[in-house]
Structure formats: structure tokens, C-alpha cells
Motif scaffolding. Structure first.
Motif, short mmCIF file in Angstrom:
data_model
loop_
_atom_site.label_atom_id
_atom_site.label_comp_id
_atom_site.label_asym_id
_atom_site.label_seq_id
_atom_site.Cartn_x
_atom_site.Cartn_y
_atom_site.Cartn_z
N THR A 76 4.07 6.68 -12.80
CA THR A 76 5.19 8.02 -12.58
C THR A 76 5.26 8.52 -11.38
N TYR A 77 5.20 7.43 -10.33
CA TYR A 77 5.23 7.91 -8.91
C TYR A 77 5.82 6.86 -8.34
N SER A 78 6.48 6.96 -6.96
CA SER A 78 6.76 5.79 -6.16
C SER A 78 6.20 5.77 -4.68
N GLY A 79 5.72 6.98 -4.43
CA GLY A 79 5.35 6.87 -3.05
C GLY A 79 4.59 8.33 -2.61
N GLY A 80 4.73 8.53 -1.58
CA GLY A 80 4.08 9.77 -0.98
C GLY A 80 3.94 10.86 -1.44
N LEU A 81 5.33 11.06 -1.98
CA LEU A 81 5.56 12.39 -2.59
C LEU A 81 4.94 12.81 -3.86
N GLY A 82 4.70 11.76 -4.66
CA GLY A 82 4.00 11.79 -5.89
C GLY A 82 2.61 11.75 -5.84
N VAL A 83 2.03 10.69 -4.69
CA VAL A 83 0.51 10.64 -4.36
C VAL A 83 0.16 12.37 -4.21
N LEU A 84 0.97 12.80 -3.05
CA LEU A 84 0.63 14.40 -2.64
C LEU A 84 0.72 15.08 -3.98
N THR B 59 -10.57 11.05 -3.78
CA THR B 59 -9.90 9.98 -4.41
C THR B 59 -9.82 8.92 -3.28
N TRP B 60 -9.66 9.08 -2.04
CA TRP B 60 -9.09 8.48 -0.89
C TRP B 60 -10.06 7.74 -0.17
N THR B 61 -11.53 7.99 -0.58
CA THR B 61 -12.81 7.40 0.21
C THR B 61 -13.26 6.30 -0.87
N PHE C 76 -0.55 -2.16 7.51
CA PHE C 76 0.70 -1.68 7.39
C PHE C 76 1.37 -1.63 5.83
N ALA C 77 0.98 -0.60 5.13
CA ALA C 77 1.61 -0.38 3.76
C ALA C 77 2.12 1.00 3.67
N ARG C 78 3.44 0.83 2.89
CA ARG C 78 4.12 2.02 2.44
C ARG C 78 5.48 1.79 2.13
N TYR D 202 2.50 -2.73 -4.30
CA TYR D 202 1.85 -1.58 -3.64
C TYR D 202 1.77 -0.32 -4.76
N ASN D 203 0.36 -0.16 -4.83
CA ASN D 203 0.23 1.18 -5.70
C ASN D 203 -1.11 1.92 -5.37
N MET D 204 -1.65 2.83 -6.02
CA MET D 204 -2.65 3.54 -5.40
C MET D 204 -3.95 2.77 -5.62
N SER D 205 -4.23 1.93 -6.37
CA SER D 205 -5.57 1.19 -6.16
C SER D 205 -5.43 0.17 -5.03
N LEU D 206 -4.37 -0.58 -4.90
CA LEU D 206 -4.17 -1.52 -3.74
C LEU D 206 -4.12 -0.43 -2.55
N ALA D 207 -3.46 0.67 -2.50
CA ALA D 207 -3.70 1.39 -1.30
C ALA D 207 -5.01 1.84 -0.79
N LEU D 208 -5.87 2.03 -1.64
CA LEU D 208 -7.15 2.47 -1.27
C LEU D 208 -7.98 1.14 -0.66
N MET E 144 -4.12 9.39 6.87
CA MET E 144 -5.12 10.44 6.46
C MET E 144 -6.33 9.67 5.71
N LYS E 145 -5.75 9.06 4.74
CA LYS E 145 -6.58 8.21 3.91
C LYS E 145 -7.39 7.17 4.67
N ALA E 146 -6.92 6.50 5.73
CA ALA E 146 -7.58 5.64 6.35
C ALA E 146 -8.54 6.17 7.06
C1 LIG Z 1 -0.48 7.50 0.45
C2 LIG Z 1 0.62 6.44 -0.42
C3 LIG Z 1 1.92 6.57 0.13
C4 LIG Z 1 2.18 7.31 1.17
O1 LIG Z 1 2.05 6.29 2.48
P1 LIG Z 1 2.71 6.95 3.85
O2 LIG Z 1 2.46 5.86 4.83
O3 LIG Z 1 2.15 8.30 4.14
O4 LIG Z 1 4.12 6.83 3.65
C5 LIG Z 1 2.73 5.83 -0.56
N1 LIG Z 1 2.45 4.95 -1.57
C6 LIG Z 1 1.18 4.78 -2.14
C7 LIG Z 1 0.95 3.93 -3.42
C8 LIG Z 1 0.09 5.57 -1.43
O5 LIG Z 1 -1.16 5.69 -2.13
#
Ligand SMILES: *Cc1c(COP(=O)(O)O)cnc(C)c1O
Length: 568
Positions: A30-38, A304-306, A371-373, A440-446, A471-473
Motif C-alpha cells: 500500500t505504498y508507491s515510494g518515498g512518501l509511504g516508506v517515510l 528497518t534499513w540496516t 540507482f533505484a527510485r 522495486y519494493n522495500m525488500s529489493l530496496a534494502l 540515508m538508507k545507503a
Molecule cells: C526509500 C524508498 C524510496 C525513496 O527513495 P528516494 O530515492 O529517496 O526517492 C522509494 N521507494 C522505495 C521502495 C523505497 O524503499
């Protein structure tokens, strides 16, 4: 039914945190990107810090979307259906709102975010997919950011107005309403209605609306300088769809005369307003003169992000780091070789995954850039391909690139960016290996943010309000190489915490200057340091942890929301 589960949460007044999207974990899409993860990180830190909070969002049962990509780089969108009952508990209560003159019933589901050290924050997921509802209305809470303006307005009625009513119905006492972006601004109208003064004859009708009282209850966070990111609805649409709450002229007074501007509505009815980084505060102040806008720079949830391997390393040397990231200040206790070894283990995991998924045959020892976003124009995923010949001269045999990211289904230029990366990949013929990972999702992001060597970010200024992936990186010792915009203006010390790209923060982006600087630094600083000066590289990795993760975490952010916004 299950409202007894709520008992422990309704004893004391709480902060109600409203967000259209919440990203807690990949399985709840239920999220699309940075706003939801924040939003997810905010709630997790609130639980860790025992901040009395309750969050409200939409159920979005069909998620955002699952991304497939064909051989040419065309994005294919598949509904990402999930089963709420796998994770959430239905609450028996119902409330309703009126939409297009029909009564729309809203149900609620409960998810409890539990801190590893014991704190808890309940999240209320609103759901209109209920049998007694009109077929059309059942779909209101199906798709995140799907449909047209009318669909969006209906969702925002359910979130803002329905959300306030549901909290009430469940027995919550709320001391502040925090709107995470304008999607939930309609909650202010519901509060205006609720606190309407009971005066019979007034010389000025406006006196019945206690805006001051509503303002004292509300906090508004704006998240983007991108104009399209601020929802606006025509009053024709508003009149057709939103047929109650308060009179139109009162809505216009707070939400704008021409269109209903959800940001304006939030600004006019909040006592505390903030942007999400210092630079974003300045940009927002220019966009909305006359409002006092503060800055609380974003952070990410450290635990979460370590990556698990780094968690174990930190546990050994810096116990307590997860709930007190300030402890990263003692990063010097960890021997550099151990940081490097753990990094290589994490990197191998990622490279193996990339090779399994794409068959591009990356290796462990090559400098790997990530590069993922979200794939959208201002993020300029293809800036590094401005001059492909030059990139080949600099990077052939020396770098490899890992990409990921979804484009919004209606973002045609965003989709074109993905195709462009596929075309360049084709052109390169493997001389520089490139992989584009799907979905791209949260687990792939990590996995990606922890497993690459360098985290690249090339947004067009000043559109990156904050950004959080860098910041996660840093939590995993990965070095940022980024345009000076958003949070990086505050985190960057050249050659110490990472590297900048292009000119100083207040100059507009010049793509030629930016790409030129990118190539120069890659060639003369980053590649040589990586291959010839491991000592300097690991020192910078430790700086990233000790100076960036130390500060850019959501614990620090939440302490600031509490002292600067919630208890004022
Ligand atoms: C953290 C995160 C984002 C935000 O990435 P930005 O580079 O800050 O825009 C977007 N999508 C997912 C899945 C994330 O985990």
C-alpha cells in the motif's frame, strides 16, 4: 468484534497520523515510494519511542501495482492484490460519508506496529469494499493513486472525513492531527464542522466556524515542490461529489477561490507547517508566501534499513544502536577490515541476485553503482548516459550499474526513462554491465542500497524535497554520490561523507555541468579511490555511518516532531 484489541490504545489521547500511503513491508503493497516508506518509518519510530500515536490510511486492497518489464524496457502493470486478513484484523465498527449523494459505509482493519523493544502503534486501514455499498463505491479503496480526479477526491473524502469519524467511533481521543501531505486535508473540514459554534444569531456567518480551534489541533507536512504533487480539484467536481460537511463558501475561504487546493487547505488550518529538509523549507516558503514554514529533515528507520549482516556487526560493537542511533558516533570502534568484509558479503548477495534475475554476469570486485527510485523525469535516471562514449572511456571494465524503479502508470516520460536505460544497455553490448531489476519494493530496496558501493542520485534541482534512499545507503556504509539537493545538502562533506555532483545548491540545474562533473569525479576521484586506496574508502564508509546514519534517522526526526509540532 475485535475492538477489545484497541482497549489499551484508547485510554490516553493520541497523535493521529494521516497518510494516503504507508509502507511497512513489501508484503503489504500500500505504498508507491518515498512518501509511504517515510510514513512507515515514522510509525515504527513512534512505536520504538513510545510516542502515543494512531495512524490512519486506506486499505488499497489492489495495491499500487506489480511491475513487469519486457525485453525493450516497456513497463507492464499488474494489480498487486494482497489479502488483508493475512496481516490485519477487521474491526467491527462502521462509519459513513456521503459521496455523490449516496451513503458510503466505511469499515476498518487494524494492524499493530510493534517495536522490538515493546512500544506499539495501531494503524487503522479504511475499507469501502463492503457488501451494502454501491458497486462503484466498493472500489474507492482499491487502487493507490489509480483512476481520475473524481476517484482521487472520493478517496480523500474517505481518508480525511471518514478517518476522523472512524477514530471517533473507535473511541480514540485525539490531541493532534498530523497530515502527511495534502491527501488528508479534508479532515480539517470535518473538524470545522465538529467544532461549529452553537450561536443562533450572528451578524457574520463566518463566526460560527472556529478555525482557530481547528488550527491548534492540526500539523501539516508538505513533501514536494513538484506542482503536480499538490492535489487540486475543480469546484464543479467538489459540488458533484462532496455534498455535505460545510458550505462551499467556507471551503473556498480556506481551500482557495479558484480550485480546491489541498495543500492550501492544510496550510490554512494548521498551526505548524513544515517542509522535509532545510532547502525544501526555503523552496516551500517561496511557493507559499505568507505562511510560516518550518523544517524537519526526514530520516529513515535505522533498524528497518540496516542489512541483517550489518545489524549483527553493530550489535557486537555498538549495542543499543537501533533505538539510539546517536551511538553511531562511536563507529571508530569497529575495525575497518570488518566493515569491508561485511560489505563484501552483502555485495555478493546482491550480485548473485542480479545475475540470477538478469543473467548479465556481474562480478564481485567491480565498482558497483546503484540507482533505484521512482522512475520520473526530474530524478534524471539517465543523466549518467549524457555522453555514452565518454562513460565508456572512463568506466569500461571498471564500473557496473544496477537500476530499479517503477514509473506511475500515467507517467509517460517516466516510462520512457526505463526504455532509454534498456536502449543504452543494448548499445553498450556488455562493455559496461547494466541491470534493470523489476518490481522495486522495500525488500529489493534494502538489498540494493546495502549491496552496491556507490549510491547515485541525480535529481533536477530543486525538486528533490528530501530523498531518503541515500540515508538508507549510509546506514550500510554505502557512499553517496549526489546532486546537492534535498537532504544531501545537509549530509554532504566533500570527500568525507561522499561526493557532490554539479554546482552549489541554489543554482538551477545545468545538465551539461552536472554530467561533466559526474564524469570528472568518477574518473579522477571515485574510481581511483575504490581501486587504489581501500584505506580511504573504508574511512569514508565509516564516516557515512558515523556522520550520516547518526543524524538522518527517523528517531531524531520524531523527537523533533514531538517537541516542535506535537506538544506546541
Ligand atoms: C526509500 C524508498 C524510496 C525513496 O527513495 P528516494 O530515492 O529517496 O526517492 C522509494 N521507494 C522505495 C521502495 C523505497 O524503499
Amino acid at each position: 468484534m475485535e475492538t477489545t484489541m484497541l482497549e489499551s490504545f484508547i485510554k490516553d489521547p493520541r497523535i493521529a497520523y494521516f497518510s494516503m500511503e504507508i509502507g511497512l513491508r513489501s508484503e503489504i503493497p500500500t505504498y508507491s515510494g518515498g512518501l509511504g516508506v517515510l510514513a512507515g518509518d515514522t510509525i515504527k519510530s513512534a512505536a520504538d519511542l513510545n510516542i502515543p500515536m494512531v495512524a490512519v490510511t486506506l486499505l488499497t486492497k489492489k495495491g499500487y501495482f506489480r511491475q513487469e518489464i519486457d525485453a525493450e524496457g516497456n513497463q507492464i502493470e499488474i494489480p498487486d492484490e494482497w489479502h488483508p486478513s493475512d496481516f490485519l484484523t477487521p474491526l467491527g465498527k462502521r462509519v459513513s460519508v456521503f459521496i455523490e449523494e449516496r451513503e458510503v459505509k466505511i469499515g476498518a482493519w487494524l494492524y499493530i506496529v510493534e517495536s522490538i523493544i515493546g512500544g506499539k502503534v495501531p494503524i487503522i486501514y479504511l475499507d469501502t469494499d463492503i457488501e451494502d455499498n454501491h458497486e462503484e463505491d466498493r472500489g474507492i479503496t482499491h487502487f493507490l493513486y489509480g483512476g481520475d480526479d473524481a476517484y482521487r477526491l472520493k478517496q480523500e473524502i474517505v481518508l480525511g472525513i471518514g478517518g476522523v469519524r472512524m477514530l471517533d467511533e473507535l473511541g480514540f481521543e485525539i490531541k493532534k492531527y498530523h497530515m502527511n501531505e495534502g491527501h488528508s486535508s479534508l479532515l480539517t473540514l470535518e473538524l470545522l464542522r465538529r467544532y461549529k459554534r452553537d450561536i443562533e444569531e450572528v451578524w457574520d456567518e463566518r463566526l460560527v466556524w472556529d478555525a482557530e480551534r481547528v488550527r491548534r489541533l492540526c500539523v501539516f507536512t508538505t513533501h514536494t515542490p513538484v506542482e503536480a504533487g499538490h492535489d487540486k480539484f475543480s469546484y464543479d467536481l467538489v459540488k458533484r461529489i462532496m455534498c455535505e460537511v460545510i458550505p462551499l463558501d467556507v471551503i473556498k475561504e480556506f481551500g482557495g477561490q479558484e480550485t480546491l487546493n489541498m495543500t492550501l487547505l492544510g496550510l490554512n488550518l494548521s498551526h505548524y507547517i513544515n517542509g522535509v529538509a532545510k532547502r525544501h523549507q526555503e523552496v516551500s516558503q517561496d511557493m507559499f508566501p505568507g505562511y510560516e514554514i518550518h523544517a524537519i529533515t526526514n530520516g529513515v528507520h535505522s533498524y528497518t534499513w540496516t542489512h541483517d549482516r550489518f545489524k549483527r556487526l553493530y550489535d557486537r560493537y555498538l549495542p543499543g544502536w537501533a533505538n539510539e542511533p546517536e551511538i553511531f558516533v562511536r563507529i571508530g570502534k569497529i575495525p575497518s577490515e570488518e566493515i569491508w568484509d561485511v560489505h563484501m558479503e552483502v555485495k555478493k548477495e546482491l550480485i548473485d541476485y542480479v545475475n540470477r534475475e538478469t543473467g548479465v554476469g556481474m562480478d564481485y570486485d567491480t565498482l558497483t553503482i546503484g540507482f533505484a527510485r521512482r522512475a520520473t523525469s526530474y530524478k534524471r535516471a539517465d543523466l549518467i548516459f549524457t555522453d555514452v562514449e565518454r562513460l565508456l572511456r572512463i568506466g569500461e571494465g571498471k564500473i557496473q550499474l544496477i537500476y530499479a524503479g517503477k514509473a506511475h502508470p500515467k507517467d509517460t516520460p517516466g516510462k520512457e526513462l526505463i526504455r532509454r536505460i534498456f536502449q543504452v544497455k543494448e548499445m553498450m553490448q556488455g562493455r559496461i554491465k547494466i541491470a534493470y531489476l523489476k518490481n522495486y519494493n522495500m525488500s529489493l530496496a534494502l538489498q540494493i542500497i546495502a549491496g552496491v558501493d556507490v549510491w547515485l542520485n541525480t535529481p533536477q534541482r530543486p525538486y528533490e524535497a528530501s530523498g531518503t534512499s541515500g540515508m538508507k545507503a549510509a546506514h550500510n556504509g554505502v557512499l553517496n554520490f549526489s546532486v546537492l539537493d534535498g537532504w544531501w545538502i545537509e549530509g554532504h562533506i566533500e570527500g568525507i561523507t561522499g561526493w557532490s555532483i554539479g554546482g552549489p545548491p541554489h543554482e538551477p540545474s545545468d545538465p551539461i555541468q552536472d554530467s561533466d562533473d559526474l564524469y570528472n569525479k568518477l574518473e579522477t576521484v571515485i574510481i581511483p579511490t575504490f581501486y587504489e586506496n581501500r584505506h580511504q574508502w573504508t574511512k569514508m564508509m565509516k564516516n557515512a555511518i558515523g556522520m550520516i546514519a547518526y543524524y538522518f534517522n527517523s528517531h531524531r526526526m520524531m523527537r523533533r516532531y514531538v517537541t516542535e509540532a506535537y506538544i506546541r
